[in-house]
Design a protein around this motif. Structure first.
Motif, short mmCIF file in Angstrom:
data_model
loop_
_atom_site.label_atom_id
_atom_site.label_comp_id
_atom_site.label_asym_id
_atom_site.label_seq_id
_atom_site.Cartn_x
_atom_site.Cartn_y
_atom_site.Cartn_z
N PHE A 110 -15.91 12.68 -0.46
CA PHE A 110 -15.20 11.41 -0.49
C PHE A 110 -14.25 11.40 -1.69
O PHE A 110 -14.61 11.86 -2.77
CB PHE A 110 -16.18 10.24 -0.62
CG PHE A 110 -16.94 9.99 0.64
CD1 PHE A 110 -16.54 9.01 1.52
CD2 PHE A 110 -18.06 10.75 0.94
CE1 PHE A 110 -17.25 8.78 2.69
CE2 PHE A 110 -18.77 10.54 2.10
CZ PHE A 110 -18.36 9.55 2.98
N ILE A 111 -13.07 10.86 -1.47
CA ILE A 111 -12.10 10.67 -2.53
C ILE A 111 -11.82 9.18 -2.62
O ILE A 111 -11.48 8.55 -1.61
CB ILE A 111 -10.78 11.42 -2.25
CG1 ILE A 111 -11.04 12.92 -2.15
CG2 ILE A 111 -9.74 11.10 -3.31
CD1 ILE A 111 -9.86 13.72 -1.66
N ILE A 112 -12.00 8.62 -3.79
CA ILE A 112 -11.60 7.23 -4.04
C ILE A 112 -10.18 7.31 -4.58
O ILE A 112 -9.94 7.99 -5.58
CB ILE A 112 -12.52 6.55 -5.07
CG1 ILE A 112 -13.95 6.51 -4.55
CG2 ILE A 112 -12.03 5.14 -5.38
CD1 ILE A 112 -14.95 6.06 -5.58
N LEU A 113 -9.25 6.65 -3.93
CA LEU A 113 -7.85 6.75 -4.33
C LEU A 113 -7.26 5.37 -4.59
O LEU A 113 -7.27 4.50 -3.73
CB LEU A 113 -7.04 7.45 -3.23
CG LEU A 113 -5.53 7.57 -3.47
CD1 LEU A 113 -5.25 8.42 -4.71
CD2 LEU A 113 -4.85 8.15 -2.25
N GLU A 114 -6.78 5.20 -5.79
CA GLU A 114 -6.01 4.02 -6.16
C GLU A 114 -4.55 4.47 -6.15
O GLU A 114 -4.09 5.12 -7.09
CB GLU A 114 -6.41 3.52 -7.55
CG GLU A 114 -5.61 2.34 -8.02
CD GLU A 114 -5.95 1.95 -9.45
OE1 GLU A 114 -5.13 1.25 -10.07
OE2 GLU A 114 -7.03 2.33 -9.96
N GLU A 115 -3.86 4.15 -5.08
CA GLU A 115 -2.48 4.61 -4.94
C GLU A 115 -1.60 3.93 -5.99
O GLU A 115 -1.70 2.73 -6.22
CB GLU A 115 -1.96 4.31 -3.55
CG GLU A 115 -2.64 5.18 -2.51
CD GLU A 115 -2.08 4.97 -1.12
OE1 GLU A 115 -1.25 5.80 -0.70
OE2 GLU A 115 -2.48 3.98 -0.48
#
Length: 121
Positions: A110-115
């Motif tokens: 899983f990757i948590i991404l804050e664009e």
């Protein structure tokens, strides 16, 4: 699920272990369900747009890497770390934004991404 929502098929080793991890460690809403009336699984509501179907069976369209969008990657990282989630990568900056990576007990990534847009206009 909204029309533009995403559904991922994810294979897990044990449904009970997966249920505990997704519900207790990740804090995601989970629900036991049946796929096509024959396959036992767990439906996980990861966020407003993302649903995950956990199953012990292999699926043609399954994935083992999921990107979860976040408004605050650091907050999510701290919250999940306090719940016992072990991260593969601490928050770091990519061209797409701030991200952190972890795996579930079955090895799905899983990757948590804050664009973020780093270009000033």
């Amino acid at each position: 699920m909204s029309p533009c929502g995403k559904l991922f098929y994810v294979r897990v080793k044990q449904l009970n272990d997966a249920w505990a991890f997704y519900a207790n460690c990740l804090g995601m809403a989970t629900e036991a369900t049946m796929l096509h009336g024959e396959e036992k699984g767990i439906l996980v509501k990861a966020d407003e747009e993302t649903n995950i179907f956990l199953s012990e069976r292999k699926h043609q369209n399954q994935t083992n890497k999921i990107v979860l969008n976040s408004d605050d990657c650091l907050e999510e990282y701290c919250r999940l770390k306090s719940r016992g989630v072990i991260f593969k990568k601490t928050p770091s900056y990519l061209s797409e934004g701030l991200s952190a990576e972890f795996s579930d007990p079955s090895g799905n990534d899983f990757i948590i991404l804050e664009e973020r847009n780093y270009n000033e206009d």
